[in-house]
Design an enzyme around this catalytic site. Structure first.
Site, PDB file in Angstrom:
ATOM      1  N   LYS A 281     -16.754  -6.980   5.408  1.00 17.48           N
ATOM      2  CA  LYS A 281     -15.527  -7.785   5.334  1.00 17.48           C
ATOM      3  C   LYS A 281     -15.115  -8.298   6.711  1.00 17.48           C
ATOM      4  O   LYS A 281     -14.170  -9.082   6.811  1.00 17.48           O
ATOM      5  CB  LYS A 281     -14.387  -6.938   4.748  1.00 17.48           C
ATOM      6  CG  LYS A 281     -14.312  -6.984   3.242  1.00 17.48           C
ATOM      7  CD  LYS A 281     -12.929  -6.572   2.758  1.00 17.48           C
ATOM      8  CE  LYS A 281     -12.709  -6.952   1.304  1.00 17.48           C
ATOM      9  NZ  LYS A 281     -11.393  -6.522   0.823  1.00 17.48           N
TER      10      LYS A 281
ATOM     11  N   SER B 240      -2.828  -8.078   2.915  1.00 17.97           N
ATOM     12  CA  SER B 240      -3.213  -7.905   4.320  1.00 17.97           C
ATOM     13  C   SER B 240      -3.640  -9.249   4.910  1.00 17.97           C
ATOM     14  O   SER B 240      -3.368  -9.552   6.066  1.00 17.97           O
ATOM     15  CB  SER B 240      -4.366  -6.906   4.439  1.00 17.97           C
ATOM     16  OG  SER B 240      -3.957  -5.641   3.986  1.00 17.97           O
TER      17      SER B 240
ATOM     18  N   ARG C  65      -1.538  -5.793  -8.445  1.00 15.70           N
ATOM     19  CA  ARG C  65      -0.392  -6.663  -8.178  1.00 15.70           C
ATOM     20  C   ARG C  65      -0.226  -7.696  -9.277  1.00 15.70           C
ATOM     21  O   ARG C  65       0.861  -8.001  -9.722  1.00 15.70           O
ATOM     22  CB  ARG C  65      -0.580  -7.401  -6.839  1.00 15.70           C
ATOM     23  CG  ARG C  65      -0.441  -6.525  -5.630  1.00 15.70           C
ATOM     24  CD  ARG C  65      -0.917  -7.225  -4.399  1.00 15.70           C
ATOM     25  NE  ARG C  65      -2.318  -7.598  -4.539  1.00 15.70           N
ATOM     26  CZ  ARG C  65      -3.093  -8.027  -3.549  1.00 15.70           C
ATOM     27  NH1 ARG C  65      -2.583  -8.184  -2.356  1.00 15.70           N
ATOM     28  NH2 ARG C  65      -4.354  -8.310  -3.737  1.00 15.70           N
TER      29      ARG C  65
ATOM     30  N   HIS D 294       0.843  -1.211   0.000  1.00 16.90           N
ATOM     31  CA  HIS D 294       0.000   0.000   0.000  1.00 16.90           C
ATOM     32  C   HIS D 294       0.874   1.255   0.000  1.00 16.90           C
ATOM     33  O   HIS D 294       0.602   2.218  -0.724  1.00 16.90           O
ATOM     34  CB  HIS D 294      -0.896   0.043   1.251  1.00 16.90           C
ATOM     35  CG  HIS D 294      -1.927  -1.034   1.333  1.00 16.90           C
ATOM     36  ND1 HIS D 294      -2.133  -1.784   2.469  1.00 16.90           N
ATOM     37  CD2 HIS D 294      -2.841  -1.488   0.427  1.00 16.90           C
ATOM     38  CE1 HIS D 294      -3.131  -2.644   2.266  1.00 16.90           C
ATOM     39  NE2 HIS D 294      -3.569  -2.488   1.043  1.00 16.90           N
TER      40      HIS D 294
HETATM   41  O1  PNS Z   1      -8.835  -2.879   0.096  1.00 16.34           O
HETATM   42  P1  PNS Z   1     -10.180  -3.340  -0.341  1.00 16.34           P
HETATM   43  O2  PNS Z   1     -10.833  -4.123   0.753  1.00 16.34           O
HETATM   44  O3  PNS Z   1     -10.130  -4.070  -1.642  1.00 16.34           O
HETATM   45  O4  PNS Z   1     -11.054  -2.019  -0.568  1.00 16.34           O
HETATM   46  C1  PNS Z   1     -12.389  -2.104  -0.939  1.00 16.34           C
HETATM   47  C2  PNS Z   1     -13.025  -0.691  -0.984  1.00 16.34           C
HETATM   48  C3  PNS Z   1     -12.965  -0.032   0.368  1.00 16.34           C
HETATM   49  C4  PNS Z   1     -12.262   0.161  -1.991  1.00 16.34           C
HETATM   50  C5  PNS Z   1     -14.497  -0.882  -1.441  1.00 16.34           C
HETATM   51  O5  PNS Z   1     -15.113  -1.813  -0.593  1.00 16.34           O
HETATM   52  C6  PNS Z   1     -15.296   0.426  -1.439  1.00 16.34           C
HETATM   53  O6  PNS Z   1     -15.091   1.274  -2.264  1.00 16.34           O
HETATM   54  N1  PNS Z   1     -16.214   0.563  -0.479  1.00 16.34           N
HETATM   55  C7  PNS Z   1     -17.069   1.726  -0.370  1.00 16.34           C
HETATM   56  C8  PNS Z   1     -18.492   1.430  -0.799  1.00 16.34           C
HETATM   57  C9  PNS Z   1     -18.705   1.766  -2.253  1.00 16.34           C
HETATM   58  O7  PNS Z   1     -18.470   2.853  -2.727  1.00 16.34           O
HETATM   59  N2  PNS Z   1     -19.172   0.757  -3.020  1.00 16.34           N
HETATM   60  C10 PNS Z   1     -19.443   0.893  -4.413  1.00 16.34           C
HETATM   61  C11 PNS Z   1     -18.189   0.751  -5.237  1.00 16.34           C
HETATM   62  S1  PNS Z   1     -18.242  -0.642  -6.251  1.00 16.34           S
END
Ligand code: PNS
Length: 163
Positions: free
Chosen positions: A42, A129, A91, A18
């Site tokens: 999650k 993670s 990645r 990150h």
């Molecule tokens: O590191 P991650 O867990 O892959 O991140 C996921 C994240 C936080 C980027 C995603 O869950 C997110 O954007 N959540 C906010 C809710 C949202 O906007 N959802 C619609 C987008 S598809």
């Protein structure tokens, strides 16, 4: 105009992968705002406060990086922060499908926010993670995989405390 990008994630915990993506983002944007998602779906291991503290402490000496918590839509956070870009790292090819879906959905939600992908440094393509949580909880050494500032939090997993 200040070019601001949101770098969203669960950061459960933040990794050196990150950090690498953020450093690359700083070459493209004036500011990077780390958006730490509450993400109850999650079931994160670390409480939101700890995930936020790890991100903030890691970039304590970098005024162009801030970390904020969010619980709603990512595009709303982008709008609130005056950001026109979402920064994400790739990645491997296996990341692509999920990222493609998310970027397309976010574009549908807000045409004015562009998702920008950077490729993580080769050394970190295997860092996630999920593996870090697993290794730390089983007593393995995760130094060199997470930023120094996050180590005390991550090592506390060993003792069954997260905070
Ligand atoms: O590191 P991650 O867990 O892959 O991140 C996921 C994240 C936080 C980027 C995603 O869950 C997110 O954007 N959540 C906010 C809710 C949202 O906007 N959802 C619609 C987008 S598809």
């Amino acid at each position: 105009m200040t070019r601001i990008a949101i770098y969203p994630g669960t950061f459960d915990p933040i990794t050196l992968g990150h950090v690498d993506v953020i450093q690359r983002g700083l070459k493209l944007f004036d500011r990077v705002v780390i958006g730490v998602a509450e993400n109850p779906n999650k079931g994160p291991t670390f409480p939101l406060e700890a995930r936020l503290a790890m991100a903030r402490d890691t970039f304590a000496d970098e005024p162009r990086v801030q970390a904020v918590a969010f619980s709603g839509l990512l595009v709303d956070l982008a709008r609130d922060q005056g950001a026109h870009a979402i920064l994400r790292g790739l990645r491997a090819a296996s990341d692509f499908e999920y990222e493609f879906q998310m970027a397309t959905m976010n574009r549908r939600l807000d045409e004015n926010v562009e998702t920008v992908f950077v490729m993580a440094r080769e050394d970190y393509t295997f860092v996630s993670s999920r593996f870090i949580r697993e290794i730390a909880s089983m007593g393995g050494d995760v130094s060199g995989l997470v930023p120094e500032a996050a180590l005390p939090h991550v090592n506390s997993l060993l003792k069954g405390i997260s905070g």
